[in-house]
Design a protein around this motif. Structure first.
Motif, short mmCIF file in Angstrom:
data_model
loop_
_atom_site.label_atom_id
_atom_site.label_comp_id
_atom_site.label_asym_id
_atom_site.label_seq_id
_atom_site.Cartn_x
_atom_site.Cartn_y
_atom_site.Cartn_z
N VAL A 125 0.81 -1.22 0.00
CA VAL A 125 0.00 0.00 0.00
C VAL A 125 0.84 1.27 0.00
O VAL A 125 0.48 2.26 -0.66
CB VAL A 125 -0.99 -0.01 1.20
N PHE A 126 1.99 1.28 0.66
CA PHE A 126 2.79 2.50 0.71
C PHE A 126 3.55 2.77 -0.58
O PHE A 126 3.60 3.92 -1.04
CB PHE A 126 3.71 2.50 1.93
N PRO A 127 4.15 1.74 -1.23
CA PRO A 127 4.71 2.02 -2.56
C PRO A 127 3.66 2.43 -3.58
O PRO A 127 3.93 3.25 -4.45
CB PRO A 127 5.39 0.69 -2.95
N LEU A 128 2.44 1.89 -3.46
CA LEU A 128 1.36 2.32 -4.35
C LEU A 128 0.99 3.77 -4.08
O LEU A 128 0.73 4.54 -5.01
CB LEU A 128 0.13 1.42 -4.18
N SER A 129 0.98 4.14 -2.81
CA SER A 129 0.70 5.52 -2.45
C SER A 129 1.77 6.46 -2.99
O SER A 129 1.47 7.60 -3.37
CB SER A 129 0.61 5.64 -0.92
N ALA A 130 3.01 5.97 -3.03
CA ALA A 130 4.12 6.78 -3.55
C ALA A 130 4.02 6.95 -5.06
O ALA A 130 4.48 7.95 -5.61
CB ALA A 130 5.45 6.13 -3.18
N ARG A 131 3.43 5.96 -5.72
CA ARG A 131 3.41 5.95 -7.19
C ARG A 131 2.13 6.51 -7.79
O ARG A 131 2.14 7.09 -8.88
CB ARG A 131 3.63 4.52 -7.70
#
Length: 203
Positions: A125-131
């Motif tokens: 979820v956090f890498p998706l939030s970053a991208r």
């Protein structure tokens, strides 16, 4: 001899990358100190490491701080939800610990399945939030669906996290100073080269 002092030398590039990972780990730790901001700090960490994998990171501090500010609200909301979910899971495990019976066994395995899903969502979820630019609920759903569709790769990402944590605790404690950055960087290699291209998220 000239090649030895060339900054494009693979050895110097590797050492530079290690230094970057150490710096990012330190930034992540400092920005996570209030605990409530750990979600935004983790998103910012992935924002930079995803760029590092493609050699597009630029100035690390500037990129980290840019993402931290931009994603503070959304990532903090996600982090609070994940904290509450983790707390509920912990209470559930406490309730079944030490008890016997068929129902208790069913509850234990049910909680374990939910815990695995929890780890997978937390990993993505956090890498998706970053991208991606999306709301809290949409990012959580996307993390779940993406994890299901890429089960083996996300499992590898979870194993990488656990291995680095275990090595830092039981084998070589200074590794903990590189822990967060190392995990994010290794995850980013998988995301950039394997998972994200399937959905056009590298563009």
């Amino acid at each position: 001899m000239t090649r030895l002092f060339d900054y494009q030398n693979p050895v110097w590039r590797f050492m530079g990358r290690i230094a970057d990972i150490f710096f990012l780990s330190l930034l992540w730790a400092v920005c996570s100190l209030p605990i409530v901001t750990m979600g935004a700090s983790t998103t910012a960490l992935y924002y930079v490491t995803l760029k590092m994998v493609k050699d597009k990171e630029g100035y690390l501090l500037k990129a980290f701080w840019h993402s931290f500010k931009d994603n503070l609200k959304t990532s903090t909301g996600i982090w609070c939800i994940m904290l509450m979910a983790g707390g509920i899971l912990g209470i559930g495990y406490t309730g079944v610990f030490g008890r016997q019976g068929e129902l208790t066994v069913m509850l234990f395995w049910g909680l374990t399945i939910i815990f695995v899903i929890y780890l997978f969502v937390m990993t993505l979820v956090f890498p998706l939030s970053a991208r991606l630019y999306a709301g809290t609920g949409r990012l959580l759903c996307m993390a779940f669906v993406t994890a299901v569709r890429n089960f083996s790769w996300v499992m590898l990402m979870v194993v990488i996290t656990l291995c680095i944590l275990a090595m830092g605790i039981f084998v070589f404690w200074p590794l903990l100073f590189l822990g967060a950055g190392s995990v994010a960087y290794l995850h980013s290699i998988i995301l950039v080269h394997i998972i994200f291209p399937k959905y056009g998220w590298n563009n």
